[in-house]
Design a protein around this motif. Structure first.
Motif, mmCIF file in Angstrom:
data_model
loop_
_atom_site.group_PDB
_atom_site.id
_atom_site.type_symbol
_atom_site.label_atom_id
_atom_site.label_comp_id
_atom_site.label_asym_id
_atom_site.label_seq_id
_atom_site.Cartn_x
_atom_site.Cartn_y
_atom_site.Cartn_z
ATOM 1 N N GLY A 279 44.143 -44.767 17.250
ATOM 2 C CA GLY A 279 43.458 -46.033 17.468
ATOM 3 C C GLY A 279 43.396 -46.916 16.239
ATOM 4 O O GLY A 279 42.552 -47.804 16.158
ATOM 5 N N ARG A 280 44.262 -46.664 15.268
ATOM 6 C CA ARG A 280 44.346 -47.457 14.037
ATOM 7 C C ARG A 280 43.057 -47.421 13.222
ATOM 8 O O ARG A 280 42.755 -48.347 12.474
ATOM 9 C CB ARG A 280 44.738 -48.907 14.324
ATOM 10 C CG ARG A 280 46.094 -49.082 14.978
ATOM 11 C CD ARG A 280 46.459 -50.546 15.179
ATOM 12 N NE ARG A 280 45.532 -51.217 16.080
ATOM 13 C CZ ARG A 280 44.600 -52.065 15.685
ATOM 14 N NH1 ARG A 280 44.463 -52.350 14.413
ATOM 15 N NH2 ARG A 280 43.796 -52.629 16.565
ATOM 16 N N VAL A 281 42.270 -46.365 13.371
ATOM 17 C CA VAL A 281 40.973 -46.321 12.686
ATOM 18 C C VAL A 281 41.120 -46.360 11.168
ATOM 19 O O VAL A 281 40.217 -46.836 10.462
ATOM 20 C CB VAL A 281 40.157 -45.073 13.099
ATOM 21 C CG1 VAL A 281 39.807 -45.140 14.575
ATOM 22 C CG2 VAL A 281 40.903 -43.790 12.774
ATOM 23 N N TYR A 282 42.266 -45.897 10.642
ATOM 24 C CA TYR A 282 42.435 -45.861 9.190
ATOM 25 C C TYR A 282 42.510 -47.267 8.593
ATOM 26 O O TYR A 282 42.216 -47.467 7.419
ATOM 27 C CB TYR A 282 43.692 -45.055 8.836
ATOM 28 C CG TYR A 282 43.766 -43.757 9.601
ATOM 29 C CD1 TYR A 282 42.816 -42.754 9.381
ATOM 30 C CD2 TYR A 282 44.737 -43.539 10.574
ATOM 31 C CE1 TYR A 282 42.844 -41.573 10.099
ATOM 32 C CE2 TYR A 282 44.778 -42.359 11.288
ATOM 33 C CZ TYR A 282 43.831 -41.380 11.061
ATOM 34 O OH TYR A 282 43.846 -40.212 11.783
ATOM 35 N N SER A 283 42.893 -48.236 9.416
ATOM 36 C CA SER A 283 43.007 -49.608 8.928
ATOM 37 C C SER A 283 41.648 -50.249 8.665
ATOM 38 O O SER A 283 41.576 -51.365 8.131
ATOM 39 C CB SER A 283 43.800 -50.470 9.918
ATOM 40 O OG SER A 283 43.096 -50.642 11.136
ATOM 41 N N LEU A 284 40.559 -49.562 8.987
ATOM 42 C CA LEU A 284 39.229 -50.077 8.649
ATOM 43 C C LEU A 284 39.054 -50.212 7.137
ATOM 44 O O LEU A 284 38.146 -50.913 6.676
ATOM 45 C CB LEU A 284 38.143 -49.157 9.215
ATOM 46 C CG LEU A 284 37.976 -49.151 10.740
ATOM 47 C CD1 LEU A 284 37.019 -48.048 11.158
ATOM 48 C CD2 LEU A 284 37.483 -50.502 11.240
ATOM 49 N N GLU A 285 39.922 -49.557 6.394
ATOM 50 C CA GLU A 285 39.873 -49.671 4.935
ATOM 51 C C GLU A 285 40.038 -51.119 4.494
ATOM 52 O O GLU A 285 39.463 -51.531 3.472
ATOM 53 C CB GLU A 285 40.966 -48.785 4.323
ATOM 54 C CG GLU A 285 40.993 -48.763 2.815
ATOM 55 C CD GLU A 285 41.816 -49.897 2.219
ATOM 56 O OE1 GLU A 285 41.473 -50.344 1.105
ATOM 57 O OE2 GLU A 285 42.790 -50.362 2.867
ATOM 58 N N ILE A 286 40.802 -51.907 5.244
ATOM 59 C CA ILE A 286 41.066 -53.295 4.842
ATOM 60 C C ILE A 286 39.798 -54.150 4.901
ATOM 61 O O ILE A 286 39.422 -54.779 3.907
ATOM 62 C CB ILE A 286 42.198 -53.895 5.686
ATOM 63 C CG1 ILE A 286 43.496 -53.116 5.453
ATOM 64 C CG2 ILE A 286 42.404 -55.374 5.367
ATOM 65 C CD1 ILE A 286 44.616 -53.458 6.407
ATOM 66 N N PRO A 287 39.084 -54.202 6.031
ATOM 67 C CA PRO A 287 37.831 -54.979 6.026
ATOM 68 C C PRO A 287 36.784 -54.427 5.065
ATOM 69 O O PRO A 287 35.913 -55.180 4.605
ATOM 70 C CB PRO A 287 37.356 -54.917 7.482
ATOM 71 C CG PRO A 287 38.109 -53.817 8.126
ATOM 72 C CD PRO A 287 39.409 -53.721 7.396
ATOM 73 N N ALA A 288 36.873 -53.139 4.728
ATOM 74 C CA ALA A 288 35.922 -52.584 3.751
ATOM 75 C C ALA A 288 36.081 -53.274 2.404
ATOM 76 O O ALA A 288 35.091 -53.536 1.705
ATOM 77 C CB ALA A 288 36.143 -51.078 3.601
ATOM 78 N N VAL A 289 37.315 -53.577 2.029
ATOM 79 C CA VAL A 289 37.563 -54.283 0.768
ATOM 80 C C VAL A 289 36.926 -55.665 0.799
ATOM 81 O O VAL A 289 36.256 -56.086 -0.161
ATOM 82 C CB VAL A 289 39.088 -54.397 0.505
ATOM 83 C CG1 VAL A 289 39.367 -55.374 -0.644
ATOM 84 C CG2 VAL A 289 39.674 -53.022 0.199
#
Length: 395
Positions: A240-250
């Motif tokens: 579910g692309r959950v790893y891409s949450l790193e981008i909004p965290a930045v």
């Protein structure tokens, strides 16, 4: 005030660790931003602190931090320098994604992990191309891989290659002509790989996101990491692309820095008309309150999804829409937060010597990290309409 999203002692230690690094790189963040230069100094600091091994599996010498923990440290690092955080985030994200999705041959992943731990070698996936459309929207890459004896010849050009000045190896998406498929290849810099210093953007100026040209570059057969076969979920869509949450965290880290700056300014800026600090002005209090609603809503969304992933791992595949909504909402919120912070601080915030103008420029870049706003909205609408049609047919 304690951070309610820090749940235990390990997370507290990770946050303190990231805060320390953030403080160090913040000292020269404005300099690299102004010059538009890649901050090798920052990456030496991170390497010496073991930051590159955070998401590497423990069996290969890494720390194997979780998605939730990754969001915590990246949010903190971005408070010091967003360019550095966004750049190194692609490296951390790659190792987290591959270790969970298990899409690469294990011997290759093991060697890349060893290099990250022992040599400080960084990794990134380079997909974007100029004039070829968005690969994530279905466009075929213009980078071509032709089969030859013992391997492949890669030709083409990639753009927005973050970390380009420091990368020794990286992966790309190329079109396999003979098989009519796209595939991910591991590339190693050599005389056939040319980096063009093209990155001169308004924001995120120190990411080193230059263009890379492949001049009939030979790679061995084992450099083909995996094929993107039709109707198969590739590693970019896995879980579910959950790893891409790193981008909004930045970007949340940027917003948090702007928020703190504005609040500090409100508390310490004296107004002769008020005979007190501007924190006592109703319009300033209004903006601070609005800013806080946006900030806390964004953080709650980010960490709630990450927590859900930990508690119910099997649900990850169902979270694609939630992840898209989170990226859309968080990135729009953080732009508004920084804007309100500038309104609180006033005209001095647009001065080149003021921190807020850099944060404002950096946060605008959130709109151009995938998925784009229009893609999120379109996919959500289509999903609802398709379900509705199917339900109607069943009747």
């Amino acid at each position: 005030m304690s951070d309610v999203f820090i749940r235990n002692e390990r997370e507290q230690q990770l946050v303190q660790y990231a805060r320390g690094l953030s403080t160090q790189i913040e000292k020269t963040a404005a300099t690299y931003d102004e010059r538009g230069e890649f901050p090798f100094e920052h990456f030496k600091i991170l390497e010496d602190a073991g930051y590159f091994r955070l998401t590497v599996p423990k069996k290969y010498g890494g720390d194997e931090i979780s998605l939730y923990e990754l969001l915590l440290v990246q949010e903190q690092l971005a408070r010091g320098d967003a360019s550095t955080a966004l750049s190194v985030g692609w490296h951390l994200l790659t190792f987290l994604n591959v270790r969970e999705a298990r899409t690469w041959p294990e011997p290759v992943f093991a060697e890349l992990s060893r290099k990250a731990v022992e040599e400080g070698s960084l990794l990134n996936i380079i997909t974007s191309e100029r004039g070829k459309g968005n690969i994530s929207r279905g466009s075929l890459p213009g980078t071509i891989a032709k089969k030859v004896n013992g391997g492949y010849i890669i030709s083409g050009e990639k753009a927005f290659a973050s970390l380009a000045p420091i990368l020794k190896q990286f992966t790309i998406i190329a079109y396999l002509e003979e098989e009519n498929l796209t595939a991910e290849f591991l590339m190693t810099k050599n005389e056939q790989v040319e980096v063009l210093n093209t990155w001169d953007a308004m924001g995120m100026r120190a990411t080193g996101s230059h263009d890379i040209i492949f001049h009939d570059t030979f790679v061995p057969e084992e450099a083909l990491l995996y094929r993107h076969r039709p109707n198969e979920v590739n590693r970019f869509l896995a879980d579910g692309r959950v790893y891409s949450l790193e981008i909004p965290a930045v970007y949340l880290g940027i917003a948090g820095s702007a928020r703190d700056y504005a609040i500090d300014c409100a508390k310490n800026t004296y107004s002769y008309s008020l005979n007190n600090t501007i924190a006592h002005a109703s319009h300033v209090q209004q903006k601070i309150g609005e800013m806080e609603v946006l900030y806390q809503t964004a953080r709650r969304t980010l960490y709630s999804i990450a927590s859900q992933v930990e508690q119910i791992p099997a649900i990850k595949e169902q979270l694609a829409d939630d992840v898209s909504i989170a990226k859309y909402m968080i990135c729009n919120n953080v732009i508004e937060i920084v804007t309100k912070a500038m309104q609180i601080v006033g005209g001095r915030s647009i001065s080149k010597s003021n921190k807020l103008q850099r944060l404002f420029r950096d946060v605008q870049c959130s709109r151009f990290n995938p998925p784009a706003d229009d893609v999120v909205i379109s996919q959500l609408a289509q999903g609802l309409l398709v379900d509705e049609k199917q339900g109607a047919f069943q009747l």
